[in-house]
Design an enzyme around this catalytic site. Structure first.
Site, PDB file in Angstrom:
ATOM      1  N   GLN A 204      58.569  67.377  53.938  1.00 59.58           N
ATOM      2  CA  GLN A 204      57.765  68.468  54.479  1.00 59.58           C
ATOM      3  C   GLN A 204      57.525  69.559  53.450  1.00 59.58           C
ATOM      4  O   GLN A 204      56.779  70.498  53.723  1.00 59.58           O
ATOM      5  CB  GLN A 204      58.476  69.072  55.698  1.00 59.58           C
ATOM      6  CG  GLN A 204      58.592  68.136  56.878  1.00 59.58           C
ATOM      7  CD  GLN A 204      59.480  68.689  57.973  1.00 59.58           C
ATOM      8  OE1 GLN A 204      60.498  68.100  58.307  1.00 59.58           O
ATOM      9  NE2 GLN A 204      59.123  69.820  58.548  1.00 59.58           N
ATOM     10  N   PHE A 235      60.269  66.697  61.816  1.00 61.59           N
ATOM     11  CA  PHE A 235      60.986  67.532  62.779  1.00 61.59           C
ATOM     12  C   PHE A 235      61.954  68.518  62.125  1.00 61.59           C
ATOM     13  O   PHE A 235      62.920  68.955  62.747  1.00 61.59           O
ATOM     14  CB  PHE A 235      61.736  66.664  63.801  1.00 61.59           C
ATOM     15  CG  PHE A 235      60.877  65.623  64.455  1.00 61.59           C
ATOM     16  CD1 PHE A 235      59.773  65.986  65.213  1.00 61.59           C
ATOM     17  CD2 PHE A 235      61.147  64.279  64.282  1.00 61.59           C
ATOM     18  CE1 PHE A 235      58.967  65.030  65.800  1.00 61.59           C
ATOM     19  CE2 PHE A 235      60.348  63.312  64.864  1.00 61.59           C
ATOM     20  CZ  PHE A 235      59.253  63.681  65.627  1.00 61.59           C
ATOM     21  N   GLU A 239      62.579  69.008  55.562  1.00 61.37           N
ATOM     22  CA  GLU A 239      62.171  70.273  54.936  1.00 61.37           C
ATOM     23  C   GLU A 239      62.985  70.525  53.681  1.00 61.37           C
ATOM     24  O   GLU A 239      62.443  70.682  52.594  1.00 61.37           O
ATOM     25  CB  GLU A 239      62.326  71.426  55.919  1.00 61.37           C
ATOM     26  CG  GLU A 239      61.874  72.758  55.334  1.00 61.37           C
ATOM     27  CD  GLU A 239      61.877  73.890  56.344  1.00 61.37           C
ATOM     28  OE1 GLU A 239      61.797  75.059  55.919  1.00 61.37           O
ATOM     29  OE2 GLU A 239      61.961  73.619  57.560  1.00 61.37           O
ATOM     30  N   ARG A 317      66.763  83.384  63.518  1.00 61.85           N
ATOM     31  CA  ARG A 317      65.744  83.093  64.531  1.00 61.85           C
ATOM     32  C   ARG A 317      66.367  82.918  65.908  1.00 61.85           C
ATOM     33  O   ARG A 317      65.745  83.257  66.919  1.00 61.85           O
ATOM     34  CB  ARG A 317      64.925  81.851  64.138  1.00 61.85           C
ATOM     35  CG  ARG A 317      63.681  81.661  64.985  1.00 61.85           C
ATOM     36  CD  ARG A 317      62.816  80.527  64.459  1.00 61.85           C
ATOM     37  NE  ARG A 317      61.972  80.917  63.346  1.00 61.85           N
ATOM     38  CZ  ARG A 317      60.678  81.198  63.452  1.00 61.85           C
ATOM     39  NH1 ARG A 317      60.083  81.173  64.630  1.00 61.85           N
ATOM     40  NH2 ARG A 317      59.973  81.518  62.393  1.00 61.85           N
ATOM     41  N   PHE A 351      63.862  75.641  64.925  1.00 58.68           N
ATOM     42  CA  PHE A 351      64.532  76.364  63.842  1.00 58.68           C
ATOM     43  C   PHE A 351      65.447  77.485  64.356  1.00 58.68           C
ATOM     44  O   PHE A 351      65.396  78.615  63.906  1.00 58.68           O
ATOM     45  CB  PHE A 351      63.465  76.950  62.907  1.00 58.68           C
ATOM     46  CG  PHE A 351      63.936  77.208  61.503  1.00 58.68           C
ATOM     47  CD1 PHE A 351      64.087  76.186  60.605  1.00 58.68           C
ATOM     48  CD2 PHE A 351      64.229  78.492  61.077  1.00 58.68           C
ATOM     49  CE1 PHE A 351      64.512  76.424  59.304  1.00 58.68           C
ATOM     50  CE2 PHE A 351      64.667  78.754  59.779  1.00 58.68           C
ATOM     51  CZ  PHE A 351      64.798  77.710  58.892  1.00 58.68           C
ATOM     52  N   GLU A 724      56.235  73.816  67.612  1.00 57.93           N
ATOM     53  CA  GLU A 724      57.593  74.053  68.124  1.00 57.93           C
ATOM     54  C   GLU A 724      57.670  74.564  69.560  1.00 57.93           C
ATOM     55  O   GLU A 724      58.553  74.140  70.314  1.00 57.93           O
ATOM     56  CB  GLU A 724      58.307  75.042  67.197  1.00 57.93           C
ATOM     57  CG  GLU A 724      58.561  74.501  65.816  1.00 57.93           C
ATOM     58  CD  GLU A 724      59.006  75.602  64.857  1.00 57.93           C
ATOM     59  OE1 GLU A 724      60.097  75.471  64.290  1.00 57.93           O
ATOM     60  OE2 GLU A 724      58.252  76.577  64.702  1.00 57.93           O
TER      61      GLU A 724
END
Length: 771
Positions: A204, A235, A239, A317, A351, A724
């Protein structure tokens, strides 16, 4: 100077640009690319201890195994032995200590994949075991942190709690989740001339892979090119954690002088890579007779694993989304980032946001049952702006951002009515009163989710657009396609801007040599960022064409219009290709680089205050379930979803994302359970032991609708992100199960049901209520 809506362009449902390749099995993924002559295949040697010093590592048998051509350890890495995305705390290959069972010790390349895998298991490693911390609770007790604890406060929570008419304390546990992308981690490294390298990577974040590989080799970024045409799912798991595989393949390729492919076995993939962070949430909440939250103290403790990875922003987050849809006037949040001797947990769809939402929805559900009220009424009373959205004193988040687009007071009543929630709830109560074994439950839960990277500098994107003399268009942008339809939407944006049919626009593989310094395709921002960058590039070329035509035909720019594959210039009409050819002959540039950066956002990472998000996406879902109180099994019977995607660029793709996110969230909350044994070995490391949802888990009655609500911010065509937010619609399923369990005791007590609500967990909760 305008572009006309074409059927199949912006705002219309068109098929995914690779749909026919997907369903026919002809879509080439990294492992499907033709292999160059001499390609070697790689495998990683893994630790068998959760925490230990490496006393000795004898790799003679590995080197002498059939087909083996190259073996490397940490000592063979010419550059930096590092693949941590934020902190320098994560080596590519272990040095003197291993920190989790499954950590990579060495890498081997052989003529075949089977030879490499067999050879990797021949290593003779001697360890000195060290104490291991495996759970979140153990990390909290030992004050073992990957990053220091963080606190965020607003108002006087303690005073509000003391003065509240009602007060409730409790705990809930939120499980982790394996990404289980259908295409596993894979990298294919091809050595090129003059110490350069081309890397095909299922990632990603191609730019981060470029940087990591360059650092590992001791090279510069321009020596490494990373390409990714598509992924078979990401997903969040690709990343940052694709870096280990990218670096290992590149290092073996450089050491051997031959192309090297590293495709992780599914079990090894599970053992090596991090998951969604699991959380333990402790709360103390004060509320009034209507269920309005007056004060809240909570601790969000997460298992981060052995290194920091992305745990800082993930946990931030979670703090930001503790409110979900609700105004919290007096709140004190403590966020603990536990270091454990397990896989380093990482990004996963949402996340950290879903874990924060999980906490407050559990609390609201407890409040409602304690007061004997419908949980939906308690949700209404706590909404930002109040039930009707008009209380402007209740529109500021606990981190200082104003809720400007507060549409839930309109969205929730619409879903409540269309789903017939109230009547169904009464019918379910009547059914449960006469059914001793099978119990039904229903819940309606909302979602408010912030859109943007909390790391402000990631909110930028680039695009490269070429128009050829036959009128065809080639686009490259910094986002990656993982099945979500990003390339389709961005192509629609460009086609709309130039007034072309979608077939005139082709999007090529993400390539660091074409668009540099890109951000990860994450945070639901792929279309927002890359769509705007591509639009900017198209607007530049269009403006050049308009200027050229206005000068040539002595007209005002306003008399030039692009539509239906043609360009109207005053009273004359030309095919787009004719205009492009004229411009080329007049030496007008037909290539442009586009750029976009998200406006308005700012964020102080030390105080966790500011405006970390450009806007909010909203949604809600009603779920009806049935459980068997003798076995704990549950089944979703019906789901009604109303979701806010702003002005949809492609409704078909958006509905697909909503359905997929909802089902993936349902899997997280009901069947997907991660289990480590006492030695720190992940026992759920294959499809036989780790249960993701199947087609049979999708309810026979699934109703999805898009809410009519243009984005108040100047997003791409006033659309909203949809990657998301839909995952959190699945809390309706969990709380419907909890509602069904509560019926065993006539809804008098709050069931002690943690997430995931597996059959075992449901049965334990039922037994506890009956006991």
């Amino acid at each position: 100077m305008s572009a006309t809506h074409l059927p199949g362009i912006v705002g219309h449902s068109v098929e995914h640009e690779s749909a026919r390749l997907h369903v026919s099995g002809r879509a080439p993924y990294t492992d499907d690319l033709p292999e160059l002559k001499g390609t070697l295949h790689a495998a990683l040697g893994l630790s068998s201890q959760a925490h230990a010093r490496i006393l000795s590592m004898n790799l003679d048998a590995v080197r002498q195994a059939p087909g083996v051509r190259c073996v490397i350890t940490a000592a063979d890495i010419p550059g930096a032995n590092l693949c941590g995305p934020v902190l320098p705390d994560e080596p590519i290959l272990a040095t003197d200590t291993v920190h989790f069972l499954g950590q990579a010790l060495f890498a081997v390349a052989a003529e075949t994949r089977e030879q490499a895998r067999r050879a990797a298991r021949l290593a003779q490693v001697s360890y000195e075991p060290l104490p291991a911390i495996l759970t979140t609770q153990q990390a909290v007790e030992a004050e073992s942190w990957v990053l220091p604890p963080v606190e965020l406060r607003r108002g006087e929570a303690e005073a509000a709690l003391a003065a509240a008419p009602h007060r409730l304390q409790g705990q809930c546990q939120v499980g982790g989740q394996e990404q289980f992308y259908l295409e596993g981690q894979i990298a294919y490294a091809l050595p090129k001339e003059q110490h350069s390298l081309l890397l095909y990577s299922s990632t990603q974040h191609p730019t981060e892979m470029q940087h990591m590989v360059a650092h590992a080799l001791g090279w510069l970024s321009h020596d490494v090119t990373v390409e990714c045409r598509r992924m078979g799912g990401g997903f969040g798991g690709k990343e940052s954690q694709s870096a280990l595989f990218a670096c290992a393949a590149a290092l073996l390729a450089q050491a051997s002088g031959r192309p090297v492919k590293l495709r992780a076995d599914r079990d090894d993939d599970f053992m090596l890579t991090g998951k969604r962070h699991d959380f333990v949430v402790d709360y103390d909440v004060g509320f009034d007779d209507e269920g309005r939250i007056l004060g809240l103290k909570t601790t969000l403790a997460s298992r981060c694993g052995w290194s920091a990875d992305l745990s800082g922003p993930v946990n931030d987050r979670a703090v930001f989304h503790l409110d979900n849809a609700y105004y919290l006037d007096a709140v004190a949040i403590r966020s603990l980032r536990g270091r454990t001797n397990t896989q380093s947990n990482t990004a996963f769809r949402g996340f950290g946001g879903p874990q924060g939402v999980a906490a407050i929805e559990y609390i609201v559900d407890d409040i409602a049952r304690t007061l004997g009220r419908d949980p939906l009424d308690v949700r209404y009373i706590n909404l930002y702006g109040g039930p009707d959205g008009q209380d402007h004193t209740r529109l500021s988040t606990h981190y200082g951002m104003e809720v400007e687009d507060n549409c839930l007071p309109r969205l929730l009543p619409e879903l409540e009515a269309s789903s017939d929630y109230r009547a169904r709830r009464e019918a379910i109560r009547a059914f449960n009163a006469s059914s001793p074994v099978l119990k039904r439950g229903i819940a309606l839960t909302p979602v408010k989710f912030g859109i943007s990277f909390t790391a402000t500098f990631f909110n930028q994107a680039g695009a490269l657009l070429h128009v050829y003399t036959d009128g065809s268009v080639l686009l490259n942008h910094g986002g990656t396609e993982m099945g979500q339809g990003l390339n389709t939407k961005v192509a629609q944006v460009v086609a709309h801007e130039l007034g072309l049919a979608l077939s005139q626009v082709r999007v090529t593989a993400t390539d660091t040599s074409k668009v540099p310094n890109t951000s990860a395709t994450a945070a639901s921002s792929g279309t927002d960022l890359n769509g705007k960058a591509a639009q900017h590039a198209a607007q530049q070329i269009k403006a050049r064409l308009v200027t050229f035509l206005a000068e040539r035909y002595q007209l005002a720019a306003e008399q030039v219009h692009f539509a239906e594959g043609q360009v109207r210039v005053g009273e004359q009409t030309f095919r787009f290709a004719e205009v492009v050819k004229q411009a080329y002959l007049a030496r007008v540039s037909l290539s442009a680089s586009g750029f976009y950066k998200t406006p308005k956002i700012h964020y102080d990472s030390k105080t966790l205050t500011g405006r970390p998000f450009y806007y909010f996406a909203y949604g809600a879902a009603v779920a009806e379930v049935i459980i068997d109180t003798l076995t704990g099994e549950s089944k979703l019977l019906r789901a009604d979803i109303l979701h806010d995607v702003g002005r949809s660029i492609n409704p078909a793709l958006d509905i697909g994302q909503i359905e997929g996110g909802f089902v993936q969230g349902m899997g997280w909350l009901t069947t997907e359970e991660l289990y480590w044994n006492a030695a720190g070995k992940l026992m759920t490391h294959a499809p036989s032991t780790y249960k993701i949802p199947a087609a049979s888990d999708v309810p026979a009655d699934l109703r999805v609708a898009l809410f009519d609500n243009a984005n108040v911010e100047d997003s791409i065509h006033r659309s909203k992100a949809v990657g998301e937010p839909p995952l959190m619609l699945a809390f309706s399923v969990f709380h419907a199960i909890r509602d069904a369990v509560a019926s065993v005791d006539d809804y008098q007590r709050n069931p002690a049901l943690n997430m995931p609500a597996t059959p075992e967990a449901v049965l334990q909760a039922v037994t506890a209520l009956r006991g």
